[in-house]
Design a protein around this motif. Structure first.
Motif, PDB file in Angstrom:
ATOM      1  N   LEU A  71     -11.807 -11.069  -5.731  1.00 31.28           N
ATOM      2  CA  LEU A  71     -11.272 -12.019  -6.711  1.00 31.28           C
ATOM      3  C   LEU A  71      -9.785 -11.825  -6.956  1.00 31.28           C
ATOM      4  CD1 LEU A  71     -14.181 -12.164  -9.311  1.00 31.28           C
ATOM      5  CD2 LEU A  71     -13.457 -13.965  -7.714  1.00 31.28           C
ATOM      6  N   ARG A  72      -9.261 -10.661  -6.662  1.00 28.44           N
ATOM      7  CA  ARG A  72      -7.821 -10.428  -6.820  1.00 28.44           C
ATOM      8  C   ARG A  72      -7.007 -11.308  -5.889  1.00 28.44           C
ATOM      9  NH1 ARG A  72      -7.933  -3.957  -6.714  1.00 28.44           N
ATOM     10  NH2 ARG A  72      -8.953  -3.647  -8.717  1.00 28.44           N
ATOM     11  N   TYR A  73      -7.562 -11.687  -4.767  1.00 26.66           N
ATOM     12  CA  TYR A  73      -6.831 -12.453  -3.768  1.00 26.66           C
ATOM     13  C   TYR A  73      -7.036 -13.960  -3.901  1.00 26.66           C
ATOM     14  CZ  TYR A  73      -6.261  -7.885  -1.733  1.00 26.66           C
ATOM     15  OH  TYR A  73      -5.955  -6.577  -1.547  1.00 26.66           O
ATOM     16  N   THR A  74      -7.727 -14.404  -4.923  1.00 28.01           N
ATOM     17  CA  THR A  74      -7.993 -15.833  -5.075  1.00 28.01           C
ATOM     18  C   THR A  74      -6.702 -16.620  -5.248  1.00 28.01           C
ATOM     19  OG1 THR A  74     -10.127 -15.335  -6.064  1.00 28.01           O
ATOM     20  CG2 THR A  74      -9.248 -17.535  -6.429  1.00 28.01           C
ATOM     21  N   ALA A  75      -5.845 -16.220  -6.156  1.00 34.06           N
ATOM     22  CA  ALA A  75      -4.593 -16.947  -6.393  1.00 34.06           C
ATOM     23  C   ALA A  75      -3.691 -16.912  -5.172  1.00 34.06           C
ATOM     24  CB  ALA A  75      -3.876 -16.367  -7.598  1.00 34.06           C
ATOM     25  N   VAL A  76      -3.675 -15.786  -4.490  1.00 36.91           N
ATOM     26  CA  VAL A  76      -2.845 -15.650  -3.300  1.00 36.91           C
ATOM     27  C   VAL A  76      -3.345 -16.564  -2.184  1.00 36.91           C
ATOM     28  CG1 VAL A  76      -2.057 -14.015  -1.548  1.00 36.91           C
ATOM     29  CG2 VAL A  76      -2.257 -13.299  -3.919  1.00 36.91           C
ATOM     30  N   ALA A  77      -4.627 -16.822  -2.129  1.00 41.20           N
ATOM     31  CA  ALA A  77      -5.187 -17.686  -1.092  1.00 41.20           C
ATOM     32  C   ALA A  77      -5.079 -19.162  -1.442  1.00 41.20           C
ATOM     33  CB  ALA A  77      -6.647 -17.322  -0.853  1.00 41.20           C
ATOM     34  N   VAL A  78      -5.095 -19.490  -2.721  1.00 43.36           N
ATOM     35  CA  VAL A  78      -5.067 -20.891  -3.128  1.00 43.36           C
ATOM     36  C   VAL A  78      -3.697 -21.518  -2.894  1.00 43.36           C
ATOM     37  CG1 VAL A  78      -5.194 -22.401  -5.151  1.00 43.36           C
ATOM     38  CG2 VAL A  78      -6.971 -20.721  -4.744  1.00 43.36           C
ATOM     39  N   LEU A  79      -2.620 -20.827  -3.204  1.00 45.63           N
ATOM     40  CA  LEU A  79      -1.289 -21.399  -3.068  1.00 45.63           C
ATOM     41  C   LEU A  79      -0.971 -21.819  -1.633  1.00 45.63           C
ATOM     42  CD1 LEU A  79       1.236 -22.225  -4.575  1.00 45.63           C
ATOM     43  CD2 LEU A  79       2.136 -19.953  -4.175  1.00 45.63           C
ATOM     44  N   PRO A  80      -1.175 -20.965  -0.627  1.00 45.22           N
ATOM     45  CA  PRO A  80      -0.933 -21.436   0.737  1.00 45.22           C
ATOM     46  C   PRO A  80      -1.840 -22.600   1.139  1.00 45.22           C
ATOM     47  CG  PRO A  80      -1.039 -19.062   0.704  1.00 45.22           C
ATOM     48  CD  PRO A  80      -1.451 -19.531  -0.655  1.00 45.22           C
ATOM     49  N   ALA A  81      -3.048 -22.620   0.637  1.00 45.12           N
ATOM     50  CA  ALA A  81      -3.947 -23.727   0.960  1.00 45.12           C
ATOM     51  C   ALA A  81      -3.435 -25.036   0.378  1.00 45.12           C
ATOM     52  CB  ALA A  81      -5.348 -23.425   0.446  1.00 45.12           C
ATOM     53  N   LEU A  82      -2.771 -24.987  -0.754  1.00 47.47           N
ATOM     54  CA  LEU A  82      -2.196 -26.192  -1.346  1.00 47.47           C
ATOM     55  C   LEU A  82      -0.912 -26.620  -0.658  1.00 47.47           C
ATOM     56  CD1 LEU A  82      -2.701 -25.406  -5.139  1.00 47.47           C
ATOM     57  CD2 LEU A  82      -3.958 -27.065  -3.767  1.00 47.47           C
ATOM     58  N   VAL A  83      -0.122 -25.661  -0.213  1.00 43.21           N
ATOM     59  CA  VAL A  83       1.193 -25.955   0.350  1.00 43.21           C
ATOM     60  C   VAL A  83       1.129 -26.301   1.842  1.00 43.21           C
ATOM     61  CG1 VAL A  83       3.457 -24.930   0.829  1.00 43.21           C
ATOM     62  CG2 VAL A  83       2.366 -24.567  -1.370  1.00 43.21           C
ATOM     63  N   ALA A  84       0.226 -25.703   2.579  1.00 38.28           N
ATOM     64  CA  ALA A  84       0.186 -25.857   4.034  1.00 38.28           C
ATOM     65  C   ALA A  84       0.127 -27.311   4.512  1.00 38.28           C
ATOM     66  CB  ALA A  84      -0.971 -25.053   4.619  1.00 38.28           C
ATOM     67  N   PRO A  85      -0.717 -28.167   3.969  1.00 37.32           N
ATOM     68  CA  PRO A  85      -0.726 -29.547   4.451  1.00 37.32           C
ATOM     69  C   PRO A  85       0.604 -30.278   4.245  1.00 37.32           C
ATOM     70  CG  PRO A  85      -2.715 -29.115   3.207  1.00 37.32           C
ATOM     71  CD  PRO A  85      -1.806 -27.935   3.012  1.00 37.32           C
ATOM     72  N   ALA A  86       1.280 -30.002   3.134  1.00 38.25           N
ATOM     73  CA  ALA A  86       2.561 -30.651   2.873  1.00 38.25           C
ATOM     74  C   ALA A  86       3.659 -30.148   3.801  1.00 38.25           C
ATOM     75  CB  ALA A  86       2.973 -30.438   1.423  1.00 38.25           C
ATOM     76  N   VAL A  87       3.478 -28.954   4.342  1.00 44.04           N
ATOM     77  CA  VAL A  87       4.477 -28.394   5.253  1.00 44.04           C
ATOM     78  C   VAL A  87       4.178 -28.802   6.691  1.00 44.04           C
ATOM     79  CG1 VAL A  87       5.373 -26.251   6.225  1.00 44.04           C
ATOM     80  CG2 VAL A  87       5.038 -26.466   3.769  1.00 44.04           C
ATOM     81  N   LEU A  88       2.934 -28.700   7.095  1.00 44.67           N
ATOM     82  CA  LEU A  88       2.585 -28.977   8.491  1.00 44.67           C
ATOM     83  C   LEU A  88       2.483 -30.459   8.811  1.00 44.67           C
ATOM     84  CD1 LEU A  88      -0.057 -26.166   9.004  1.00 44.67           C
ATOM     85  CD2 LEU A  88       2.323 -26.193   9.746  1.00 44.67           C
ATOM     86  N   TRP A  89       1.999 -31.248   7.868  1.00 43.90           N
ATOM     87  CA  TRP A  89       1.836 -32.688   8.089  1.00 43.90           C
ATOM     88  C   TRP A  89       2.403 -33.457   6.902  1.00 43.90           C
ATOM     89  CZ3 TRP A  89      -2.516 -29.395   8.164  1.00 43.90           C
ATOM     90  CH2 TRP A  89      -2.867 -28.958   9.424  1.00 43.90           C
ATOM     91  N   PRO A  90       3.729 -33.385   6.683  1.00 43.48           N
ATOM     92  CA  PRO A  90       4.305 -34.015   5.490  1.00 43.48           C
ATOM     93  C   PRO A  90       4.240 -35.541   5.559  1.00 43.48           C
ATOM     94  CG  PRO A  90       6.043 -33.154   6.892  1.00 43.48           C
ATOM     95  CD  PRO A  90       4.736 -32.721   7.499  1.00 43.48           C
ATOM     96  N   PRO A  91       3.857 -36.174   4.469  1.00 47.27           N
ATOM     97  CA  PRO A  91       3.827 -37.640   4.450  1.00 47.27           C
ATOM     98  C   PRO A  91       5.211 -38.261   4.672  1.00 47.27           C
ATOM     99  CG  PRO A  91       2.648 -36.743   2.552  1.00 47.27           C
ATOM    100  CD  PRO A  91       3.334 -35.607   3.237  1.00 47.27           C
ATOM    101  N   ALA A  92       6.272 -37.551   4.283  1.00 46.34           N
ATOM    102  CA  ALA A  92       7.626 -38.092   4.423  1.00 46.34           C
ATOM    103  C   ALA A  92       8.018 -38.309   5.885  1.00 46.34           C
ATOM    104  CB  ALA A  92       8.623 -37.159   3.748  1.00 46.34           C
ATOM    105  N   THR A  93       7.393 -37.582   6.801  1.00 47.29           N
ATOM    106  CA  THR A  93       7.718 -37.732   8.225  1.00 47.29           C
ATOM    107  C   THR A  93       6.608 -38.428   8.988  1.00 47.29           C
ATOM    108  OG1 THR A  93       6.788 -35.572   8.786  1.00 47.29           O
ATOM    109  CG2 THR A  93       9.127 -35.637   8.190  1.00 47.29           C
ATOM    110  N   GLY A  94       5.695 -39.047   8.287  1.00 49.84           N
ATOM    111  CA  GLY A  94       4.593 -39.724   8.956  1.00 49.84           C
ATOM    112  C   GLY A  94       3.530 -38.775   9.469  1.00 49.84           C
TER     113      GLY A  94
END
Length: 108
Positions: free
Chosen positions: A42-65
């Motif tokens: 459970l200590r790693y829950t917050a650490v795992a959630v943030l990359p899961a939220l950010v990764a789609p916006a970085v790898l497949w950003p809507p701004a670049t189609g």
């Protein structure tokens, strides 16, 4: 658009479901100590959630189609390296912000 009755039924069911999930931890397990392996996990829950939220916006950003953007990928790399070397979240965020702002201006 869904009708009003269906909407409120879905809201009530989801509210009940989230209540039961919370009750399972707080009501049932509240007076009992959790196993050590679960506490460690459970200590790693917050650490795992943030990359899961950010990764789609970085790898497949809507701004670049949906195609990867070199500026965003470089920003992630700089942020990650700044965080690893400085061990300071504010410094990592600042380094990423500066990179995200300046790199497009340098590239042209």
């Amino acid at each position: 658009m869904i009708d009003r009755t269906t909407f409120w039924i879905v809201v009530a069911v989801l509210g009940l479901a989230t209540y039961l999930i919370r009750f399972s931890f707080l009501g049932i397990l509240g007076n009992h100590p959790l196993p050590l392996w679960l506490v460690r996990a459970l200590r790693y829950t917050a650490v795992a959630v943030l990359p899961a939220l950010v990764a789609p916006a970085v790898l497949w950003p809507p701004a670049t189609g949906g195609s990867p953007d070199p500026v965003r990928l470089a920003t992630v790399a700089v942020t990650l390296l700044a965080g690893i070397f400085s061990r300071n979240m504010i410094a990592a965020i600042a380094a990423g912000g500066v990179t995200f702002y300046l790199l497009p201006q340098l590239i042209g």
